[in-house]
Write a protein that holds these residues in place. Structure first.
Motif, PDB file in Angstrom:
ATOM      1  N   GLN A 120       0.830  -1.206   0.000  1.00 51.07           N
ATOM      2  CA  GLN A 120       0.000   0.000   0.000  1.00 51.07           C
ATOM      3  C   GLN A 120       0.866   1.259   0.000  1.00 51.07           C
ATOM      4  O   GLN A 120       0.533   2.235  -0.673  1.00 51.07           O
ATOM      5  CB  GLN A 120      -0.959  -0.013   1.190  1.00 51.07           C
ATOM      6  CG  GLN A 120      -2.049  -1.041   1.030  1.00 51.07           C
ATOM      7  CD  GLN A 120      -2.971  -1.113   2.221  1.00 51.07           C
ATOM      8  OE1 GLN A 120      -2.759  -0.483   3.245  1.00 51.07           O
ATOM      9  NE2 GLN A 120      -4.028  -1.903   2.085  1.00 51.07           N
ATOM     10  N   ARG A 121       1.964   1.220   0.717  1.00 51.70           N
ATOM     11  CA  ARG A 121       2.889   2.371   0.708  1.00 51.70           C
ATOM     12  C   ARG A 121       3.466   2.576  -0.686  1.00 51.70           C
ATOM     13  O   ARG A 121       3.589   3.706  -1.152  1.00 51.70           O
ATOM     14  CB  ARG A 121       4.003   2.185   1.740  1.00 51.70           C
ATOM     15  CG  ARG A 121       3.554   2.447   3.161  1.00 51.70           C
ATOM     16  CD  ARG A 121       4.729   2.552   4.114  1.00 51.70           C
ATOM     17  NE  ARG A 121       5.590   1.381   4.090  1.00 51.70           N
ATOM     18  CZ  ARG A 121       5.483   0.342   4.921  1.00 51.70           C
ATOM     19  NH1 ARG A 121       4.566   0.330   5.848  1.00 51.70           N
ATOM     20  NH2 ARG A 121       6.307  -0.675   4.827  1.00 51.70           N
ATOM     21  N   ARG A 152       0.775   4.166  -2.788  1.00 49.05           N
ATOM     22  CA  ARG A 152       0.644   5.591  -2.433  1.00 49.05           C
ATOM     23  C   ARG A 152       1.787   6.394  -3.035  1.00 49.05           C
ATOM     24  O   ARG A 152       1.572   7.497  -3.555  1.00 49.05           O
ATOM     25  CB  ARG A 152       0.608   5.777  -0.914  1.00 49.05           C
ATOM     26  CG  ARG A 152      -0.725   5.470  -0.299  1.00 49.05           C
ATOM     27  CD  ARG A 152      -0.844   5.983   1.125  1.00 49.05           C
ATOM     28  NE  ARG A 152       0.222   5.582   2.011  1.00 49.05           N
ATOM     29  CZ  ARG A 152       0.183   4.506   2.795  1.00 49.05           C
ATOM     30  NH1 ARG A 152      -0.874   3.718   2.795  1.00 49.05           N
ATOM     31  NH2 ARG A 152       1.192   4.209   3.575  1.00 49.05           N
ATOM     32  N   TRP A 179       1.525   9.480  -5.681  1.00 50.99           N
ATOM     33  CA  TRP A 179       2.160  10.780  -5.410  1.00 50.99           C
ATOM     34  C   TRP A 179       3.087  11.165  -6.562  1.00 50.99           C
ATOM     35  O   TRP A 179       3.087  12.311  -7.008  1.00 50.99           O
ATOM     36  CB  TRP A 179       2.909  10.706  -4.083  1.00 50.99           C
ATOM     37  CG  TRP A 179       3.548  11.993  -3.698  1.00 50.99           C
ATOM     38  CD1 TRP A 179       2.926  13.093  -3.170  1.00 50.99           C
ATOM     39  CD2 TRP A 179       4.927  12.320  -3.811  1.00 50.99           C
ATOM     40  NE1 TRP A 179       3.855  14.078  -2.948  1.00 50.99           N
ATOM     41  CE2 TRP A 179       5.092  13.635  -3.335  1.00 50.99           C
ATOM     42  CE3 TRP A 179       6.050  11.630  -4.272  1.00 50.99           C
ATOM     43  CZ2 TRP A 179       6.315  14.264  -3.307  1.00 50.99           C
ATOM     44  CZ3 TRP A 179       7.265  12.265  -4.234  1.00 50.99           C
ATOM     45  CH2 TRP A 179       7.393  13.561  -3.754  1.00 50.99           C
ATOM     46  N   PHE A 227      -4.923   6.171  -6.515  1.00 52.96           N
ATOM     47  CA  PHE A 227      -5.430   6.360  -5.149  1.00 52.96           C
ATOM     48  C   PHE A 227      -6.787   5.672  -4.955  1.00 52.96           C
ATOM     49  O   PHE A 227      -7.044   5.105  -3.891  1.00 52.96           O
ATOM     50  CB  PHE A 227      -5.513   7.842  -4.800  1.00 52.96           C
ATOM     51  CG  PHE A 227      -4.166   8.464  -4.556  1.00 52.96           C
ATOM     52  CD1 PHE A 227      -3.308   7.984  -3.582  1.00 52.96           C
ATOM     53  CD2 PHE A 227      -3.743   9.538  -5.317  1.00 52.96           C
ATOM     54  CE1 PHE A 227      -2.068   8.542  -3.363  1.00 52.96           C
ATOM     55  CE2 PHE A 227      -2.509  10.120  -5.104  1.00 52.96           C
ATOM     56  CZ  PHE A 227      -1.668   9.611  -4.122  1.00 52.96           C
ATOM     57  N   VAL A 259      -4.461   9.136   1.710  1.00 56.59           N
ATOM     58  CA  VAL A 259      -5.079   8.808   0.421  1.00 56.59           C
ATOM     59  C   VAL A 259      -6.251   9.754   0.164  1.00 56.59           C
ATOM     60  O   VAL A 259      -6.380  10.319  -0.927  1.00 56.59           O
ATOM     61  CB  VAL A 259      -5.535   7.334   0.381  1.00 56.59           C
ATOM     62  CG1 VAL A 259      -6.416   7.055  -0.823  1.00 56.59           C
ATOM     63  CG2 VAL A 259      -4.323   6.407   0.380  1.00 56.59           C
ATOM     64  N   HIS A 315      -4.999  13.251  -0.728  1.00 59.59           N
ATOM     65  CA  HIS A 315      -4.528  13.340  -2.113  1.00 59.59           C
ATOM     66  C   HIS A 315      -5.695  13.356  -3.099  1.00 59.59           C
ATOM     67  O   HIS A 315      -5.674  14.094  -4.088  1.00 59.59           O
ATOM     68  CB  HIS A 315      -3.554  12.207  -2.437  1.00 59.59           C
ATOM     69  CG  HIS A 315      -2.190  12.441  -1.861  1.00 59.59           C
ATOM     70  ND1 HIS A 315      -1.632  11.596  -0.951  1.00 59.59           N
ATOM     71  CD2 HIS A 315      -1.296  13.432  -2.055  1.00 59.59           C
ATOM     72  CE1 HIS A 315      -0.439  12.056  -0.601  1.00 59.59           C
ATOM     73  NE2 HIS A 315      -0.221  13.167  -1.254  1.00 59.59           N
TER      74      HIS A 315
END
Length: 134
Positions: free
Chosen positions: A6-7, A10, A14, A29, A42, A45
């Motif tokens: 998940q990181r 993300r 980004w 996202f 999330v 963003h």
């Protein structure tokens, strides 16, 4: 491992944002939301992306969810106030800014907002008086 994945997603979103590919970033996202990867970041963003597209209602919805997930996020609250103002809800924007000041009583915050433009906070947001201005 799932958190690491998940990181990475993300980070991809980004990077897509800073490269200017808002559509791809939005898809990335939203993919996290579909895979139970909802976080305040999330949602923040997604609120930024909606704001960049001029969709202030969606921006406010995502920012409100970001605040619900992380009530201490001043950035999400600021974006929520801006989105509400641009969505034609100045009173809600003022309440959001007031909540920021109440939640983060840093000495001089309110005075700084007044000194910046020489107007009280509500005048700063609306550039016009509310009520009798008293």
């Amino acid at each position: 491992e799932k958190n690491a994945d998940q990181r990475a997603v993300r980070l991809l979103g980004w990077l897509q944002m800073i490269q200017g590919d808002r559509k791809a970033a939005g898809r990335t996202f939203r993919r996290l939301l579909d895979n139970k990867g909802e976080t305040a970041l999330v949602r923040y963003h997604l609120a930024l992306l909606a704001a960049a597209d001029g969709d202030w209602k969606a921006s406010a919805e995502h920012a409100a969810k970001a605040v619900a997930l992380n009530p201490d996020s001043t950035l999400a609250r600021q974006l929520l106030a801006i989105a509400r103002l641009n969505d034609g809800r100045p009173e809600d924007a003022i309440n959001t800014v007031t909540a920021i000041i109440d939640a983060n009583p840093v000495a001089g915050t309110e005075a700084t907002l007044q000194d910046l433009h020489g107007k009280p906070v509500q005048y700063l947001l609306l550039d016009q008086p509310l009520g009798d201005g008293g």
